[in-house]
Design a protein around this motif. Structure first.
Motif, PDB file in Angstrom:
ATOM      1  N   ILE A  74       3.741  35.175   2.371  1.00 40.26           N
ATOM      2  CA  ILE A  74       2.952  33.968   2.159  1.00 40.26           C
ATOM      3  C   ILE A  74       3.611  32.823   2.892  1.00 40.26           C
ATOM      4  CG2 ILE A  74       1.913  34.619  -0.034  1.00 40.26           C
ATOM      5  CD1 ILE A  74       4.143  33.404  -1.492  1.00 40.26           C
ATOM      6  N   HIS A  75       2.857  31.779   3.131  1.00 37.18           N
ATOM      7  CA  HIS A  75       3.339  30.677   3.953  1.00 37.18           C
ATOM      8  C   HIS A  75       3.994  29.611   3.104  1.00 37.18           C
ATOM      9  CE1 HIS A  75       1.329  32.315   7.454  1.00 37.18           C
ATOM     10  NE2 HIS A  75       0.245  32.476   6.727  1.00 37.18           N
ATOM     11  N   ARG A  76       5.094  29.058   3.631  1.00 37.42           N
ATOM     12  CA  ARG A  76       5.779  27.959   2.973  1.00 37.42           C
ATOM     13  C   ARG A  76       5.137  26.650   3.412  1.00 37.42           C
ATOM     14  NH1 ARG A  76       9.477  24.840   4.972  1.00 37.42           N
ATOM     15  NH2 ARG A  76       9.931  26.265   6.685  1.00 37.42           N
ATOM     16  N   ARG A  77       5.084  25.700   2.504  1.00 39.87           N
ATOM     17  CA  ARG A  77       4.498  24.408   2.846  1.00 39.87           C
ATOM     18  C   ARG A  77       5.369  23.686   3.868  1.00 39.87           C
ATOM     19  NH1 ARG A  77       6.011  20.131  -1.983  1.00 39.87           N
ATOM     20  NH2 ARG A  77       8.117  20.860  -2.332  1.00 39.87           N
ATOM     21  N   GLU A  78       4.759  22.805   4.628  1.00 41.86           N
ATOM     22  CA  GLU A  78       5.506  21.948   5.533  1.00 41.86           C
ATOM     23  C   GLU A  78       6.162  20.836   4.729  1.00 41.86           C
ATOM     24  OE1 GLU A  78       5.985  22.442   8.707  1.00 41.86           O
ATOM     25  OE2 GLU A  78       4.797  24.281   8.630  1.00 41.86           O
ATOM     26  N   VAL A  79       7.409  20.570   5.021  1.00 41.52           N
ATOM     27  CA  VAL A  79       8.126  19.512   4.316  1.00 41.52           C
ATOM     28  C   VAL A  79       8.688  18.543   5.331  1.00 41.52           C
ATOM     29  CG1 VAL A  79       8.721  20.925   2.336  1.00 41.52           C
ATOM     30  CG2 VAL A  79      10.228  20.912   4.311  1.00 41.52           C
ATOM     31  N   SER A  80       8.930  17.312   4.886  1.00 46.42           N
ATOM     32  CA  SER A  80       9.430  16.286   5.787  1.00 46.42           C
ATOM     33  C   SER A  80      10.877  16.552   6.135  1.00 46.42           C
ATOM     34  CB  SER A  80       9.304  14.912   5.126  1.00 46.42           C
ATOM     35  OG  SER A  80      10.080  14.865   3.953  1.00 46.42           O
ATOM     36  N   SER A  81      11.315  16.080   7.303  1.00 41.68           N
ATOM     37  CA  SER A  81      12.694  16.245   7.741  1.00 41.68           C
ATOM     38  C   SER A  81      13.307  14.878   7.964  1.00 41.68           C
ATOM     39  CB  SER A  81      12.739  17.065   9.032  1.00 41.68           C
ATOM     40  OG  SER A  81      14.072  17.233   9.458  1.00 41.68           O
ATOM     41  N   GLN A  82      14.440  14.613   7.327  1.00 43.58           N
ATOM     42  CA  GLN A  82      15.107  13.335   7.468  1.00 43.58           C
ATOM     43  C   GLN A  82      15.585  13.147   8.900  1.00 43.58           C
ATOM     44  OE1 GLN A  82      15.599  11.021   5.204  1.00 43.58           O
ATOM     45  NE2 GLN A  82      15.573  11.924   3.177  1.00 43.58           N
ATOM     46  N   LYS A  83      15.365  11.958   9.485  1.00 40.78           N
ATOM     47  CA  LYS A  83      15.861  11.651  10.820  1.00 40.78           C
ATOM     48  C   LYS A  83      17.277  11.109  10.771  1.00 40.78           C
ATOM     49  CE  LYS A  83      11.909  12.845  12.542  1.00 40.78           C
ATOM     50  NZ  LYS A  83      11.789  14.123  13.249  1.00 40.78           N
ATOM     51  N   THR A  84      17.662  10.540   9.657  1.00 44.31           N
ATOM     52  CA  THR A  84      19.027  10.057   9.481  1.00 44.31           C
ATOM     53  C   THR A  84      19.612  10.704   8.250  1.00 44.31           C
ATOM     54  OG1 THR A  84      18.243   8.164   8.199  1.00 44.31           O
ATOM     55  CG2 THR A  84      18.477   7.862  10.583  1.00 44.31           C
ATOM     56  N   HIS A  85      20.859  10.381   7.942  1.00 45.49           N
ATOM     57  CA  HIS A  85      21.535  10.968   6.783  1.00 45.49           C
ATOM     58  C   HIS A  85      21.500  12.498   6.848  1.00 45.49           C
ATOM     59  CE1 HIS A  85      21.913   7.053   4.834  1.00 45.49           C
ATOM     60  NE2 HIS A  85      20.654   6.828   5.144  1.00 45.49           N
ATOM     61  N   GLN A  86      21.884  13.049   7.996  1.00 51.61           N
ATOM     62  CA  GLN A  86      21.876  14.487   8.198  1.00 51.61           C
ATOM     63  C   GLN A  86      23.117  15.135   7.586  1.00 51.61           C
ATOM     64  OE1 GLN A  86      19.483  16.624  10.095  1.00 51.61           O
ATOM     65  NE2 GLN A  86      18.384  14.869   9.288  1.00 51.61           N
ATOM     66  N   PRO A  87      22.998  16.369   7.111  1.00 51.12           N
ATOM     67  CA  PRO A  87      24.169  17.097   6.622  1.00 51.12           C
ATOM     68  C   PRO A  87      25.168  17.354   7.751  1.00 51.12           C
ATOM     69  CG  PRO A  87      22.125  18.128   5.887  1.00 51.12           C
ATOM     70  CD  PRO A  87      21.749  17.122   6.914  1.00 51.12           C
ATOM     71  N   ASP A  88      26.391  17.646   7.356  1.00 55.46           N
ATOM     72  CA  ASP A  88      27.447  18.018   8.295  1.00 55.46           C
ATOM     73  C   ASP A  88      27.633  19.529   8.198  1.00 55.46           C
ATOM     74  OD1 ASP A  88      29.594  18.095  10.001  1.00 55.46           O
ATOM     75  OD2 ASP A  88      31.047  17.428   8.506  1.00 55.46           O
ATOM     76  N   CYS A  89      27.459  20.239   9.317  1.00 54.70           N
ATOM     77  CA  CYS A  89      27.392  21.704   9.278  1.00 54.70           C
ATOM     78  C   CYS A  89      28.386  22.319  10.252  1.00 54.70           C
ATOM     79  CB  CYS A  89      25.973  22.153   9.621  1.00 54.70           C
ATOM     80  SG  CYS A  89      25.756  23.937   9.704  1.00 54.70           S
ATOM     81  N   THR A  90      29.087  23.376   9.807  1.00 58.33           N
ATOM     82  CA  THR A  90      29.936  24.178  10.689  1.00 58.33           C
ATOM     83  C   THR A  90      29.666  25.654  10.411  1.00 58.33           C
ATOM     84  OG1 THR A  90      31.784  24.194   9.112  1.00 58.33           O
ATOM     85  CG2 THR A  90      31.766  22.447  10.774  1.00 58.33           C
ATOM     86  N   THR A  91      29.765  26.470  11.448  1.00 61.52           N
ATOM     87  CA  THR A  91      29.553  27.915  11.336  1.00 61.52           C
ATOM     88  C   THR A  91      30.784  28.645  11.824  1.00 61.52           C
ATOM     89  OG1 THR A  91      27.165  27.678  11.685  1.00 61.52           O
ATOM     90  CG2 THR A  91      28.118  29.864  12.030  1.00 61.52           C
ATOM     91  N   TYR A  92      31.234  29.628  11.045  1.00 62.90           N
ATOM     92  CA  TYR A  92      32.378  30.436  11.450  1.00 62.90           C
ATOM     93  C   TYR A  92      31.950  31.898  11.477  1.00 62.90           C
ATOM     94  CZ  TYR A  92      37.033  32.391  11.881  1.00 62.90           C
ATOM     95  OH  TYR A  92      38.136  33.071  12.338  1.00 62.90           O
ATOM     96  N   ALA A  93      32.171  32.557  12.630  1.00 65.17           N
ATOM     97  CA  ALA A  93      31.853  33.981  12.792  1.00 65.17           C
ATOM     98  C   ALA A  93      33.118  34.802  12.610  1.00 65.17           C
ATOM     99  CB  ALA A  93      31.249  34.228  14.164  1.00 65.17           C
ATOM    100  N   PHE A  94      33.097  35.755  11.700  1.00 64.41           N
ATOM    101  CA  PHE A  94      34.289  36.533  11.363  1.00 64.41           C
ATOM    102  C   PHE A  94      34.530  37.708  12.302  1.00 64.41           C
ATOM    103  CE2 PHE A  94      33.498  34.414   7.333  1.00 64.41           C
ATOM    104  CZ  PHE A  94      34.771  34.087   6.919  1.00 64.41           C
ATOM    105  N   ASN A  95      33.508  38.131  13.046  1.00 67.57           N
ATOM    106  CA  ASN A  95      33.624  39.362  13.837  1.00 67.57           C
ATOM    107  C   ASN A  95      34.068  40.506  12.928  1.00 67.57           C
ATOM    108  OD1 ASN A  95      33.511  40.996  16.129  1.00 67.57           O
ATOM    109  ND2 ASN A  95      35.658  40.599  16.669  1.00 67.57           N
ATOM    110  N   ASP A  96      33.383  40.636  11.808  1.00 71.38           N
ATOM    111  CA  ASP A  96      33.751  41.584  10.756  1.00 71.38           C
ATOM    112  C   ASP A  96      32.472  42.217  10.217  1.00 71.38           C
ATOM    113  OD1 ASP A  96      34.147  42.362   7.839  1.00 71.38           O
ATOM    114  OD2 ASP A  96      36.218  41.934   8.390  1.00 71.38           O
ATOM    115  N   SER A  97      32.424  43.540  10.210  1.00 73.87           N
ATOM    116  CA  SER A  97      31.196  44.237   9.817  1.00 73.87           C
ATOM    117  C   SER A  97      31.335  44.994   8.502  1.00 73.87           C
ATOM    118  CB  SER A  97      30.777  45.209  10.930  1.00 73.87           C
ATOM    119  OG  SER A  97      31.804  46.162  11.168  1.00 73.87           O
TER     120      SER A  97
END
Length: 703
Positions: A74-97
């Motif tokens: 089923i489809h998710r509703r469209e929601v607004s996206s903040q132009k300011t006050h953005q989260p701070d995000c980092t991604t770490y890849a473990f190279n681990d399976s």
């Protein structure tokens, strides 16, 4: 058409927990999962990914109910996206399976996170393992395998196979890592910077720290038929065998005695156990109760089961539940019927009452509520959904996915007397024969959950014109159910009144599943998100975060106004499969962690999302209100003459509580109403309609 599925299992590994069972698993006496957690103790959380290649065809063959397990698109509703006050995000890849990931936040103002990955070939064998340490709260990790090595036969070294690790409850930089297969323990006092290795004479599968002395720990060798019990006084450097035949043990809770005290369940020659207590590490012992099958300690109650053969009984045997209150003498609990007792499940012990689920004939299990002493019980709810791998529903499909007992009853954390339970409408375990009920006075009365009048798009819901229509929410059963795997009901003591759940509306639990939210402890509900999601709570309820389940995604949804509006944030450019959405236990932080994998080939990734920036300012006194359950004719916000009043943030202020926030709570006296009373011993609620306006007590007909 083939549809490969992934079995996702989140489980809490209980380590160093006061008055929590350590050792062999009980078979006739069980505690609810939330009762096996002490808020004072940090615990690792396990995420497991297991490819089981379930197809629609073999699920139908397996469960014989294809229409109930399809994952509807089923489809998710469209929601607004903040132009300011953005989260701070980092991604770490473990190279681990590896297929299992165990994460632990050191806590107490520490930025340390420790992650163990492994492949569990069986309950006792792991193939390879990796240990990672983060010193910057999950932004980067360092693998410390080169410090976790053991001697090999050629005079060199080989990697250790770390099965578990244990965090000290006193000093959060102290850890013990256990290599079960090679019988080694590794100790560190600085979060893995320096590590010492020690060979031990036992299989270190079960280790528990002293509650307040950082250098004392005990262990049971559950692999040894002699069940040897070991003690260390020097943080794992040396271990001494001090007892044999120990089935399980419990540290005493500091509220009820000395923290040096240990309750030990010691096996006898007849297969039954005698329970001993020692407060001087075996210089002396005292017998607590004898000839028991199982023993448990929780809060101010102690429980034990005994097997008896009653003269003139139609049953070959039955079980008795013996209860001690405030560490006093044990008394045989009285239940208002002559049914057989096959095992007992303690669902809750808060507010000086015991919620007890009793398995009567491996298909019928009922819920009972006790008096203060826990020895006289009245029927609260019939036919509760209950599973025991050794008893109730043991021959069902659940035994393939679960090896621990559970009952689908959820305590709403942060509130007094509020619980949600799943009731079977017949003996079938099918979702089509389940419904959800809620109580606001600890089982005195149960009622159906109010269905929302409108759906997430603002349209009239399918319950708007149906008198017997209500909301039904998923719990542990659906967390395990193939094709469902939904997140259980979520509530937190740090966010009183907020409840998130996956569910559906109708006269039974089934069909399309969406996300629902209550801001008044389950009294009223709103449908807030379409489809199945992982969801979590942060900043003491100031922010809600969700992410789609069982699909590749690069987007989270979040709300800072208790679900009234939702915003989206793209946390990466390349979609990943998300297996878990977690925060550090306590839910005071606004940092969320996504645990996921690459779309083509499984390899662990952790995405750290700091949501602090989405708030406009730090909350002031004017941003809070006093809140309690609504003062209406049904509830009066009152339980047993007391009303809980808590401070809550006004939803639309979009201000930040922060980790140092301390919530004000108070309890006021109030007049008792009908809802403050329960049916007496030998009587039960006449609950055919579950309408609170027509509740009356009638003689208990369960015989």
């Amino acid at each position: 058409m083939r549809q490969d599925c992934v079995l996702l299992v989140f489980s809490v590994i209980l380590v160093d927990i006061l008055a929590i069972r350590v050792g062999e698993r009980a078979k006739t006496l069980h505690l609810a999962k939330h009762m096996q957690i002490d808020s004072r103790v940090r615990r690792p959380i396990e995420i497991e990914v297991k490819d089981i290649s379930i197809t629609e065809e073999n699920i139908v063959e397996f469960l014989a109910s294809s229409s109930e397990i399809k994952d509807h698109s089923i489809h998710r509703r469209e929601v607004s996206s903040q132009k300011t006050h953005q989260p701070d995000c980092t991604t770490y890849a473990f190279n681990d399976s590896h297929t299992q990931l165990i994460v632990h936040w050191a806590g107490r103002n520490s930025n340390v996170i420790i992650i163990l990955t492994k492949n569990q070939l069986s309950s006792s064998i792991v193939s390879t393992t990796n240990v990672f340490v983060s010193k910057d709260y999950g932004k980067t990790f360092t693998k410390i395998n080169e410090k976790l090595v053991i001697p090999d036969f050629l005079g060199g070294t080989q990697p250790a196979l770390i099965d578990h690790y244990y965090n000290n409850p006193v000093y959060n930089s102290y850890y013990i890592f256990a290599d079960v297969q090679n019988k080694y323990v590794f100790t560190t006092k600085d979060n893995g910077d320096t590590v010492n290795a020690f060979h031990v004479d036992f299989t270190p599968r079960t280790i528990s720290f002293h509650p307040s002395n950082p250098y004392i720990a005990v262990a049971i060798d559950t692999d040894d038929i002699r069940k040897q019990f070991y003690l260390t006084r020097d943080f794992g450097t040396t271990w001494r065998n001090v007892q044999a035949g120990i089935k399980s043990f419990f540290w005493e809770d500091r509220q009820y005695g000395s923290e040096n005290c240990l309750y030990l369940e010691r096996l006898g020659v007849d297969g039954e156990s005698n329970v001993l207590v020692t407060c001087d590490f075996f210089a002396s012992t005292r017998e607590v109760i004898s000839h028991v099958l199982d023993f448990e300690v929780k809060d101010n109650y102690m429980f034990a089961t005994k097997k008896v053969h009653l003269i003139g009984s139609p049953f070959s045997y039955t079980l008795q539940l013996w209860v001690s209150y405030e560490r006093g003498p044990f008394y045989n609990a009285q239940l208002p019927h002559d049914l057989q007792h096959l095992d007992f499940y303690v669902a809750d012990t808060s507010e000086d009452q015991v919620f007890l689920c009793v398995d009567h004939n491996q298909s019928a299990s009922h819920l009972y509520i006790s008096d203060t002493n826990g020895t006289r019980f009245s029927l609260s709810l019939e036919n509760i959904l209950y599973f025991n791998p050794y008893g109730s529903n043991k021959d069902s499909w659940l035994s393939y996915f679960k090896d621990e007992s559970f009952a689908d009853i959820e305590k709403i954390n942060g509130m007094r007397g509020v619980y949600i339970a799943s009731q079977l409408t017949n003996s079938s375990l099918s979702p089509n024969h389940q419904r959800s009920l809620i109580t606001f006075n600890k089982g005195g009365e149960w009622q159906l959950l109010r269905a929302p009048a409108i759906d997430w798009l603002g349209r009239k819901s399918n319950c708007s014109l149906a008198p017997d229509c209500s909301l039904h929410v998923t719990q542990q059963f659906h967390f395990l159910y193939p094709g469902s795997r939904t997140v259980p009901v979520l509530s937190r003591s740090s966010a009183p009144g907020l409840v998130m759940a996956t569910g559906s509306t109708g006269n039974k639990l089934g069909g399309l599943l969406n996300v629902y939210l209550s801001t008044d402890a389950g009294l009223n509900w709103r449908e807030v998100l379409e489809g199945k999601h992982h969801f979590s709570i942060g900043d003491y309820g100031g922010i809600l975060v969700a992410v789609k389940q069982f699909t590749l995604t690069n987007q989270i949804l979040y709300s800072t106004d208790e679900g009234e509006t939702w915003n989206t944030y793209n946390f990466t450019n390349i979609p990943i499969m998300v297996y878990g959405l977690l925060t550090q236990p306590g839910e005071s932080t606004s940092v969320f962690f996504l645990f996921g994998s690459n779309p083509s080939l499984h390899s662990w990734k952790v995405v750290s999302i700091n949501m602090t920036n989405v708030f406009y300012y730090v909350c002031q006194d004017s941003d809070y209100k006093r809140w309690s359950l609504m003062d209406n004719t049904m509830l009066q916000g009152c339980l047993l003459g007391h009303k809980l009043i808590v401070e809550r943030r006004i939803p639309r202020t979009n201000c930040y509580n922060g980790p140092s926030y301390s919530r004000e709570t108070s309890i006021e006296n109030c007049s008792c109403t009908r809802e403050d009373f329960e049916c007496d011993f030998g009587f039960m609620q006449e609950n055919a309609s579950f309408s609170i306006s027509s509740i009356r007590c009638v003689p208990d007909h369960v015989t």
